[in-house]
Write a protein that holds these residues in place. Structure first.
Motif, PDB file in Angstrom:
ATOM      1  N   LYS A 279     -30.851  75.682  69.713  1.00  0.00           N
ATOM      2  CA  LYS A 279     -31.446  77.006  69.843  1.00  0.00           C
ATOM      3  C   LYS A 279     -30.552  78.012  69.130  1.00  0.00           C
ATOM      4  N   CYS A 280     -31.090  78.684  68.131  1.00  0.00           N
ATOM      5  CA  CYS A 280     -30.305  79.650  67.360  1.00  0.00           C
ATOM      6  C   CYS A 280     -29.951  80.848  68.244  1.00  0.00           C
ATOM      7  N   PRO A 281     -28.672  81.194  68.352  1.00  0.00           N
ATOM      8  CA  PRO A 281     -28.288  82.337  69.192  1.00  0.00           C
ATOM      9  C   PRO A 281     -28.681  83.680  68.587  1.00  0.00           C
ATOM     10  N   SER A 282     -29.084  83.678  67.322  1.00  0.00           N
ATOM     11  CA  SER A 282     -29.458  84.932  66.666  1.00  0.00           C
ATOM     12  C   SER A 282     -30.946  85.226  66.808  1.00  0.00           C
ATOM     13  N   CYS A 283     -31.796  84.277  66.397  1.00  0.00           N
ATOM     14  CA  CYS A 283     -33.243  84.530  66.416  1.00  0.00           C
ATOM     15  C   CYS A 283     -33.961  83.804  67.544  1.00  0.00           C
ATOM     16  N   GLY A 284     -33.252  82.887  68.209  1.00  0.00           N
ATOM     17  CA  GLY A 284     -33.855  82.171  69.326  1.00  0.00           C
ATOM     18  C   GLY A 284     -34.739  81.010  68.933  1.00  0.00           C
ATOM     19  N   ALA A 285     -34.825  80.695  67.650  1.00  0.00           N
ATOM     20  CA  ALA A 285     -35.665  79.584  67.208  1.00  0.00           C
ATOM     21  C   ALA A 285     -35.101  78.253  67.703  1.00  0.00           C
ATOM     22  N   LEU A 286     -35.993  77.363  68.078  1.00  0.00           N
ATOM     23  CA  LEU A 286     -35.608  76.039  68.564  1.00  0.00           C
ATOM     24  C   LEU A 286     -35.884  75.025  67.464  1.00  0.00           C
ATOM     25  N   MET A 287     -34.841  74.333  67.020  1.00  0.00           N
ATOM     26  CA  MET A 287     -34.950  73.439  65.861  1.00  0.00           C
ATOM     27  C   MET A 287     -34.297  72.102  66.146  1.00  0.00           C
ATOM     28  N   TYR A 288     -34.843  71.067  65.533  1.00  0.00           N
ATOM     29  CA  TYR A 288     -34.248  69.740  65.623  1.00  0.00           C
ATOM     30  C   TYR A 288     -32.913  69.754  64.892  1.00  0.00           C
ATOM     31  N   TYR A 289     -31.924  69.048  65.445  1.00  0.00           N
ATOM     32  CA  TYR A 289     -30.562  69.161  64.930  1.00  0.00           C
ATOM     33  C   TYR A 289     -30.443  68.784  63.451  1.00  0.00           C
ATOM     34  N   LYS A 290     -31.262  67.828  62.977  1.00  0.00           N
ATOM     35  CA  LYS A 290     -31.168  67.415  61.574  1.00  0.00           C
ATOM     36  C   LYS A 290     -31.576  68.544  60.627  1.00  0.00           C
ATOM     37  N   GLU A 291     -32.446  69.422  61.093  1.00  0.00           N
ATOM     38  CA  GLU A 291     -32.859  70.553  60.272  1.00  0.00           C
ATOM     39  C   GLU A 291     -31.688  71.497  60.038  1.00  0.00           C
ATOM     40  N   ILE A 292     -30.843  71.659  61.062  1.00  0.00           N
ATOM     41  CA  ILE A 292     -29.653  72.493  60.933  1.00  0.00           C
ATOM     42  C   ILE A 292     -28.626  71.811  60.050  1.00  0.00           C
ATOM     43  N   PHE A 293     -28.390  70.503  60.289  1.00  0.00           N
ATOM     44  CA  PHE A 293     -27.385  69.766  59.524  1.00  0.00           C
ATOM     45  C   PHE A 293     -27.709  69.769  58.036  1.00  0.00           C
ATOM     46  N   SER A 294     -28.986  69.637  57.700  1.00  0.00           N
ATOM     47  CA  SER A 294     -29.375  69.573  56.292  1.00  0.00           C
ATOM     48  C   SER A 294     -29.200  70.911  55.579  1.00  0.00           C
ATOM     49  N   GLN A 295     -29.033  71.989  56.339  1.00  0.00           N
ATOM     50  CA  GLN A 295     -28.853  73.327  55.770  1.00  0.00           C
ATOM     51  C   GLN A 295     -27.398  73.791  55.873  1.00  0.00           C
ATOM     52  N   SER A 296     -26.464  72.842  55.899  1.00  0.00           N
ATOM     53  CA  SER A 296     -25.024  73.170  55.994  1.00  0.00           C
ATOM     54  C   SER A 296     -24.706  73.969  57.257  1.00  0.00           C
ATOM     55  N   HIS A 297     -25.373  73.629  58.354  1.00  0.00           N
ATOM     56  CA  HIS A 297     -25.167  74.281  59.645  1.00  0.00           C
ATOM     57  C   HIS A 297     -25.536  75.766  59.585  1.00  0.00           C
ATOM     58  N   VAL A 298     -26.638  76.040  58.925  1.00  0.00           N
ATOM     59  CA  VAL A 298     -27.164  77.405  58.830  1.00  0.00           C
ATOM     60  C   VAL A 298     -28.600  77.403  59.321  1.00  0.00           C
ATOM     61  N   CYS A 299     -28.963  78.389  60.134  1.00  0.00           N
ATOM     62  CA  CYS A 299     -30.326  78.470  60.653  1.00  0.00           C
ATOM     63  C   CYS A 299     -31.307  78.735  59.505  1.00  0.00           C
ATOM     64  N   PRO A 300     -32.290  77.873  59.277  1.00  0.00           N
ATOM     65  CA  PRO A 300     -33.249  78.095  58.187  1.00  0.00           C
ATOM     66  C   PRO A 300     -34.225  79.235  58.471  1.00  0.00           C
ATOM     67  N   LYS A 301     -34.261  79.708  59.701  1.00  0.00           N
ATOM     68  CA  LYS A 301     -35.194  80.785  60.061  1.00  0.00           C
ATOM     69  C   LYS A 301     -34.608  82.174  59.785  1.00  0.00           C
ATOM     70  N   CYS A 302     -33.326  82.361  60.154  1.00  0.00           N
ATOM     71  CA  CYS A 302     -32.742  83.708  60.057  1.00  0.00           C
ATOM     72  C   CYS A 302     -31.429  83.740  59.294  1.00  0.00           C
ATOM     73  N   ASN A 303     -30.967  82.587  58.788  1.00  0.00           N
ATOM     74  CA  ASN A 303     -29.735  82.492  57.994  1.00  0.00           C
ATOM     75  C   ASN A 303     -28.472  82.684  58.841  1.00  0.00           C
ATOM     76  N   TYR A 304     -28.574  82.502  60.146  1.00  0.00           N
ATOM     77  CA  TYR A 304     -27.392  82.573  60.997  1.00  0.00           C
ATOM     78  C   TYR A 304     -26.464  81.408  60.676  1.00  0.00           C
ATOM     79  N   HIS A 305     -25.182  81.705  60.447  1.00  0.00           N
ATOM     80  CA  HIS A 305     -24.189  80.689  60.117  1.00  0.00           C
ATOM     81  C   HIS A 305     -23.479  80.233  61.395  1.00  0.00           C
ATOM     82  N   PHE A 306     -23.776  78.995  61.807  1.00  0.00           N
ATOM     83  CA  PHE A 306     -23.114  78.436  62.974  1.00  0.00           C
ATOM     84  C   PHE A 306     -21.637  78.189  62.663  1.00  0.00           C
TER      85      PHE A 306
END
Length: 287
Positions: free
Chosen positions: A27-54
């Protein structure tokens, strides 16, 4: 990474605080979007919805930036010169940090190759005592600087830290001067130092080498400063601008040079290091 491997390496997943999502969902702490972990991993640990950098670990950052990496000074370990005890002893905190990260220091230092270009790389890990700066960390940084001078390479330090380590008191504060003096030698050798600031970078780290870079880069949304906003407000007795410690605010006010997304950071570092090191090798022609 298989599904079972994900649970074995759960500590490497993006950290979303106070999330009620299942462990394989983020769950992205910035936009609240709920995403499967592989979606985050494939984006270099960046939320694809709001560009939040974990936040990511030192090992993960090295994997994102480097073709190959050779660690140096891994054997250096902190001691307890003050026999410091608050809620826990200093030795106990070191043991907990080592169990969590697999190392006895908040930084990894060594020689890295970025798109085939050799550099000296130092990376902080916030998971080890908040990425705090102690005697071992200062010594590792100075040794990395010395290797950069000997090898005629650029130096890159990726910072994420709460500041100087209180359990070492003056010993940790001395590292601010020690690293700054060593960086002056790097400057005299006409070799570049690129400082990369990620979330968060505070205290003695931001007050010393982190802001001494020839080029200072920050990740989007990174919180950077010396003290927290509450302490600053209590000290100066005035309201503070909204988001005054974000990377974007610092860029707008000229305190850093660039804000670079994580997916572009490797290429940016390569281009800068190649340009700045090759430039130093060219002898001027006098007419």
């Amino acid at each position: 990474m298989s599904f079972s491997d994900f649970f074995k390496t759960k500590k490497t997943e993006p950290r979303a605080q106070n999330s009620d999502a299942p462990s394989h969902w983020i769950k992205c702490p910035s936009c609240g979007a709920l995403m499967y972990y592989k979606e985050i991993f494939s984006q270099s640990h960046v939320c694809p919805k709001c560009n939040y950098h974990f936040r990511i670990s030192a090992s993960e950052r090295i994997g994102l930036l480097c073709d190959s990496f050779k660690e140096f000074d891994k054997e250096l370990r902190p001691i307890d010169p003050l026999e410091f005890v608050d809620k826990k002893s200093y030795k106990k905190r070191i043991q907990e940090g080592e169990a969590k990260t697999g190392r006895a220091s908040s930084i990894i230092a060594g020689e890295a190759f970025i798109n085939g270009l050799g550099v000296q790389l130092v990376v902080f890990d916030f998971d080890f005592m908040g990425g705090s700066l102690g005697s071992v960390e200062g010594e590792k940084i100075v040794r990395a600087i010395n290797r950069a001078i000997t090898s005629r390479q650029a130096l890159i330090i990726c910072s994420t830290s709460g500041g100087a380590r209180m359990q070492e008191s003056t010993f940790s504060l001395m590292q601010m001067a020690k690293t700054s003096a060593a960086l002056n030698k790097l400057s005299e050798a006409k070799l570049p130092f690129i400082s990369v600031l990620s979330d968060p970078t505070f205290g003695g780290v931001s007050a010393s080498f982190a802001f001494l870079g020839d080029i200072i880069i920050a990740e989007p949304g990174a919180i950077i400063g010396f003290a927290g906003p509450r302490v600053i407000k209590q000290t100066i007795g005035a309201d503070l601008p909204q988001g005054f410690q974000t990377a974007e605010f610092l860029l707008e006010h000229g305190l850093i040079d660039m804000v670079v997304e994580r997916k572009d950071l490797k290429k940016t570092l390569f281009d800068l290091c190649k340009f700045l090191t090759q430039k130093n090798e060219v002898q001027p022609v006098l007419y």
